[in-house]
Write a protein that holds these residues in place. Structure first.
Motif, mmCIF file in Angstrom:
data_model
loop_
_atom_site.group_PDB
_atom_site.id
_atom_site.type_symbol
_atom_site.label_atom_id
_atom_site.label_comp_id
_atom_site.label_asym_id
_atom_site.label_seq_id
_atom_site.Cartn_x
_atom_site.Cartn_y
_atom_site.Cartn_z
ATOM 1 N N LYS A 147 -15.214 -1.673 40.898
ATOM 2 C CA LYS A 147 -13.809 -1.755 40.512
ATOM 3 C C LYS A 147 -13.070 -0.488 40.924
ATOM 4 N N ASN A 198 -18.023 -10.156 37.632
ATOM 5 C CA ASN A 198 -18.585 -9.129 36.739
ATOM 6 C C ASN A 198 -19.322 -8.021 37.496
ATOM 7 N N ASN A 230 -13.246 -12.753 32.456
ATOM 8 C CA ASN A 230 -12.502 -11.603 31.930
ATOM 9 C C ASN A 230 -11.894 -11.880 30.556
ATOM 10 N N ASN A 258 -18.084 -6.773 40.251
ATOM 11 C CA ASN A 258 -16.957 -5.903 40.590
ATOM 12 C C ASN A 258 -16.535 -5.060 39.391
ATOM 13 N N GLU A 259 -16.492 -5.684 38.210
ATOM 14 C CA GLU A 259 -16.122 -4.952 37.000
ATOM 15 C C GLU A 259 -17.112 -3.832 36.700
ATOM 16 N N SER A 260 -18.379 -4.083 36.940
ATOM 17 C CA SER A 260 -19.425 -3.123 36.590
ATOM 18 C C SER A 260 -19.677 -2.062 37.651
#
Length: 310
Positions: free
Chosen positions: A172, A165, A44, A167-169
């Protein structure tokens, strides 16, 4: 040869870990004395230019200076540092490693995709009697797979995605939606189908690392079975339960680390879909990690050097 304490520092995308090992007087065996973990989520701290930010570097240095104190307390004779996906892919890799050395005197090697996959496989092989299988190591920013037959690694691949990443993409938010799950599923299936050697391999899947550990612990907390192998249907059932809960509700799930409550969804889905593509008979967690592969290789190299008289 006297007993030595060697420290391994694992600079990963999700966490920074220090493991101290006692090497016995033969130089052939080791055991873990202590381990310290900092959940840093360095992935992050990559900016749009691909650089680790100053904030991220400061986070690394703070953790490593704390590790220094632990090493001094134990009287560690040598520290071996290695970095994985975040540092491997960062544009300012040399700057980060230089600052680390100047501040802490810790030297780090950056594992290639092959090395990261190989050391994970080596950790598994040294701790199980499985003859054939597929290993998966879901990190924060990369996922390594290997295929071994007759205990020899014959295929490997490193995907540029991990639990953080993904989860971020894809997932989330306070609670995962059906649309998010579908998008994640389609993405992962596309990635796995890009490797022909996975398709219908019908081999057990062996998970290493924190995500696999949490998946196994959640299962153990709910099961009365002594057998720790998980079938695809059991993993799908766990995924259905986890994805029905919001992030805060997941904190109450036994076996799940609170620090992984947001990233467990893509991690479990990754294992589930890999098993689906492989048509795997079962999933099993292995306690050994890349660190164990690194320390084993280190001991082997030291032994070979002594035997050669160098």
């Amino acid at each position: 040869m006297r007993e030595d304490l060697i420290a391994l520092i694992d600079l990963g995308s999700n966490s920074i870990q220090l493991a101290i090992y006692n090497i016995d007087n033969t130089g052939n065996h080791y055991y873990e004395v202590n381990r310290v973990k900092v959940t840093a989520r360095l992935i992050n701290y990559l900016n749009k230019q691909g650089n680790v930010t100053n904030e991220g570097i400061d986070l690394i240095l703070t953790a490593l200076m704390d590790f220094q104190k632990v090493c001094r307390t134990y009287g560690v004779s040598r520290a071996i540092g290695f970095a994985t996906a975040v540092i491997r892919n960062s544009s300012n890799q040399n700057e980060v490693l230089t600052k680390i050395y100047k501040k802490t005197k810790f030297s780090f090697s950056v594992l290639s995709e092959y090395e990261e996959a190989y050391y994970g496989y080596l950790g598994v092989i040294q701790s199980t009697d499985l003859q054939d299988g597929i290993t998966i190591d879901i990190g924060g920013g990369s996922t390594e797979l290997t295929l071994f037959r007759k205990r020899k690694m014959i295929q490997y691949h490193s995907f540029p995605f991990g639990a953080v990443n993904l989860n971020e993409s894809f997932t989330k938010g306070k609670k995962v939606t059906n649309q998010q799950v579908v998008r994640l599923r389609n993405y992962l299936l596309t990635q796995f189908h890009s490797l022909p050697w996975l398709d219908k391999a019908e081999l057990p899947v062996i998970g290493i690392g924190g995500s696999a550990k949490n998946l196994s612990r959640i299962y153990q907390s709910k099961s009365t079975k002594k057998q720790l192998n998980l079938t695809l249907s059991e993993i799908k059932s766990l995924f259905t339960e986890l994805s029905s809960l919001d992030v805060d509700e997941r904190s109450k799930i036994r076996g799940l680390s609170k620090k992984r409550k947001d990233i467990i969804i893509p991690a479990v889905q990754t294992v589930s879909l890999l098993m689906e593509v492989v048509q795997s008979p079962y999933f099993v967690y292995c306690e050994k990690t890349v660190r164990d592969g690194v320390i084993f290789a280190h001991l082997q190299n030291a032994s070979n050097t002594q035997l050669s008289g160098d």
